[in-house]
Motif scaffolding. Structure first.
Motif, mmCIF file in Angstrom:
data_model
loop_
_atom_site.group_PDB
_atom_site.id
_atom_site.type_symbol
_atom_site.label_atom_id
_atom_site.label_comp_id
_atom_site.label_asym_id
_atom_site.label_seq_id
_atom_site.Cartn_x
_atom_site.Cartn_y
_atom_site.Cartn_z
ATOM 1 N N SER A 43 0.833 -1.197 0.000
ATOM 2 C CA SER A 43 0.000 0.000 0.000
ATOM 3 C C SER A 43 0.875 1.256 0.000
ATOM 4 O O SER A 43 2.074 1.211 0.320
ATOM 5 C CB SER A 43 -0.901 0.019 1.238
ATOM 6 N N LYS A 44 0.257 2.361 -0.336
ATOM 7 C CA LYS A 44 0.980 3.639 -0.355
ATOM 8 C C LYS A 44 1.521 3.982 1.025
ATOM 9 O O LYS A 44 2.641 4.499 1.161
ATOM 10 C CB LYS A 44 0.047 4.745 -0.852
ATOM 11 N N GLU A 45 0.739 3.683 2.068
ATOM 12 C CA GLU A 45 1.184 3.976 3.442
ATOM 13 C C GLU A 45 2.432 3.185 3.795
ATOM 14 O O GLU A 45 3.352 3.708 4.426
ATOM 15 C CB GLU A 45 0.069 3.658 4.441
ATOM 16 N N ALA A 46 2.471 1.929 3.401
ATOM 17 C CA ALA A 46 3.628 1.094 3.722
ATOM 18 C C ALA A 46 4.878 1.557 2.987
ATOM 19 O O ALA A 46 5.991 1.477 3.512
ATOM 20 C CB ALA A 46 3.332 -0.366 3.379
ATOM 21 N N ARG A 47 4.695 2.060 1.757
ATOM 22 C CA ARG A 47 5.844 2.495 0.962
ATOM 23 C C ARG A 47 6.398 3.830 1.427
ATOM 24 O O ARG A 47 7.524 4.190 1.068
ATOM 25 C CB ARG A 47 5.455 2.589 -0.520
ATOM 26 N N GLY A 48 5.645 4.568 2.232
ATOM 27 C CA GLY A 48 6.140 5.813 2.782
ATOM 28 C C GLY A 48 6.125 6.942 1.772
ATOM 29 O O GLY A 48 5.542 6.857 0.689
ATOM 30 N N SER B 185 8.189 11.202 1.112
ATOM 31 C CA SER B 185 9.354 12.028 1.419
ATOM 32 C C SER B 185 9.399 12.417 2.882
ATOM 33 O O SER B 185 10.465 12.688 3.435
ATOM 34 C CB SER B 185 9.344 13.288 0.537
ATOM 35 N N GLU B 186 8.232 12.443 3.544
ATOM 36 C CA GLU B 186 8.177 12.794 4.969
ATOM 37 C C GLU B 186 8.191 11.570 5.877
ATOM 38 O O GLU B 186 8.657 11.639 7.015
ATOM 39 C CB GLU B 186 6.903 13.608 5.268
ATOM 40 N N VAL B 187 7.657 10.452 5.380
ATOM 41 C CA VAL B 187 7.534 9.239 6.200
ATOM 42 C C VAL B 187 8.356 8.119 5.567
ATOM 43 O O VAL B 187 8.166 7.812 4.384
ATOM 44 C CB VAL B 187 6.062 8.799 6.310
#
Length: 347
Positions: free
Chosen positions: A190-195, A197-199
Motif C-alpha cells: 500500500s501507499k502507506e507502507a511504501r512511505g 518524502s516525509e515518512v
C-alpha cells in the motif's frame, strides 16, 4: 512418479528454525522446494508472486508467533520457488525456452509426485495464486483447498500487458534498477507502507527492496513474461469444488480482479476477506488479519483444532478484528460466505 534419489538435496542455513532445500528435476528444469516440518503431516505448498521467493512473500505470516501453532505445528510446508528465484540461484541461460503458465503448473504436479503427496493445501500470492488456481483446475483431485492472496484469473488487459512488456525490456537492458524496484513495490504494498518524502518506508518494504536486488534479470523476465501471456481461467474456476479462502487488500492493484474471481467461484465453497489499509501482499503487510479466517477455514477440514481465542481487545486474534459472519457455523463447513474485515493499520 519420481524417486527420491532423482533430486539433489542440500542443507541450507536454518529457515523457520530448520528448513531443507531440494532441487527437484522436472520436464521444465530444476525447481527449488524448501521443506519445513514433519513430512507425515498434511502438506501445504506455497508459490510466490513475480520477482519474489518464499522468504520475501511469506516470512511475515510464517514468523507471526500466533501462526506457529496454526501453520507450522499442523502442516509440513513446501515452499516452491519459480525457476531461478531461489536463494543462490545461478543465472538461467537466456537460450533456454521460456516456460508457459501451463509448464509452471505442470511443475507443481511433478513436485507433488516427487514428494509422494496425494493432495495438498495451496497458498499463493497474485501470480503464484494464478499458477496454483490453474493447477487446481487441471488436477482437482490433488488439491484439498486454496488460500489465495490478491489472485489473478483473467488474461492481462492491453494496458497491463504493455506495462509489463516495458518492465521486461527495462530488465533486459538495465537489470533491477531503483526505478523498477519502485514499480514492483507498488505492485506489492500500500501507499502507506511504501512511505513518502516525509515518512520512511516500513521495514518490510525496505527488506523486500533489498531482496529484489538479488534477483537475476533473466529469471525474473522469464517468469514475468509467462504471467504476461496467461490466459483467462474464469470458466475453469466455475468447476472448482475445493474450498477457497481469498484475501485482498483494499489498495491492491488487483482488487477488482479478485472480486471478479470471487464472483466466478461457487459461493458454497469460497469466502472473501478484504483487508483495509493494505496492498496485495497481505502476508507481509498485515499478516495478523489472516490468522482467524485461516483458523476457521482449516477447522472445516479437521486439520486444526485451536485452543481458546484470546478475548483481549489488544490481541491480534481477538474476534472483534473480523466480521462475525466468519465465526458462524456455516463458515466451518462448506458454506463459507464472502465477508469484509477491518483490522488495525499496525499489526
Amino acid at each position: 512418479m519420481a524417486g527420491l534419489n532423482d533430486a539433489v538435496s542440500v542443507d541450507i542455513e536454518e529457515i523457520y528454525n530448520g528448513g531443507k532445500e531440494h532441487h527437484v528435476k522436472t520436464c521444465h528444469g530444476l525447481v527449488s522446494v524448501v521443506v519445513y516440518g514433519d513430512q507425515e503431516k498434511p502438506a501445504l505448498i506455497t508459490y510466490p508472486d513475480v520477482a519474489l521467493n518464499y522468504l520475501s512473500c511469506f516470512q511475515g505470516l510464517f514468523l507471526c508467533p500466533e501462526a506457529v501453532s496454526l501453520l507450522l505445528h499442523n502442516f509440513c510446508i513446501y515452499h516452491i520457488s519459480p525457476p531461478g528465484h531461489e536463494f543462490g540461484a545461478a543465472p538461467v541461460c537466456s537460450t533456454d525456452p521460456s516456460p508457459s503458465v501451463e509448464d509452471l503448473a505442470d511443475q507443481i504436479l511433478e513436485v507433488l509426485n516427487f514428494f509422494r503427496l496425494e493432495s495438498v493445501m495451496c497458498m499463493g500470492i497474485t501470480a503464484g495464486a494464478y499458477i496454483l488456481s490453474l493447477f487446481a483446475i487441471k488436477h482437482k483431485d490433488r488439491v484439498l483447498g486454496l488460500i489465495l492472496i490478491s489472485p489473478l484469473c483473467k488474461a492481462p488487459s492491453w494496458s497491463e500487458w504493455f506495462y509489463y512488456k516495458v518492465v521486461s525490456n527495462l530488465l533486459y537492458y538495465y537489470g533491477m534498477s531503483g526505478l523498477l524496484k519502485d514499480r514492483f513495490l507498488q505492485r506489492y504494498f500500500s501507499k502507506e507502507a511504501r512511505g513518502s518524502s516525509e515518512v520512511p518506508e516500513r521495514d518490510v518494504v525496505h527488506e523486500c527492496r533489498r531482496l529484489l536486488g538479488e534477483r537475476h534479470g533473466v529469471s525474473l523476465r522469464r517468469f514475468l513474461e509467462a504471467i504476461n501471456r496467461r490466459h483467462d481461467i474464469t470458466d475453469g474456476l466455475r468447476s472448482l469444488k475445493c474450498r477457497t479462502l481469498i484475501f485482498v487488500g483494499d489498495q491492491s492493484p488487483f482488487h477488482s480482479e479478485t472480486l471478479h474471481m470471487v464472483a466466478a467461484l461457487d459461493r458454497k465453497y469460497s469466502a472473501l476477506v478484504e483487508v483495509q489499509a493494505c496492498g496485495s501482499m497481505v502476508t507481509e503487510e498485515q499478516p495478523h488479519a489472516m490468522l482467524i479466517p485461516m483458523e476457521f477455514f482449516f477447522m472445516g477440514f479437521g486439520l486444526y483444532r485451536p485452543g481458546r481465542v484470546s478475548d483481549s481487545p489488544t490481541s491480534p486474534l481477538s474476534p472483534s478484528c473480523i466480521s462475525p459472519e466468519l465465526l458462524s457455523p456455516e463458515s466451518l463447513g462448506l458454506k463459507l460466505k464472502p465477508i469484509k474485515t477491518r483490522v488495525p493499520t499496525k499489526c
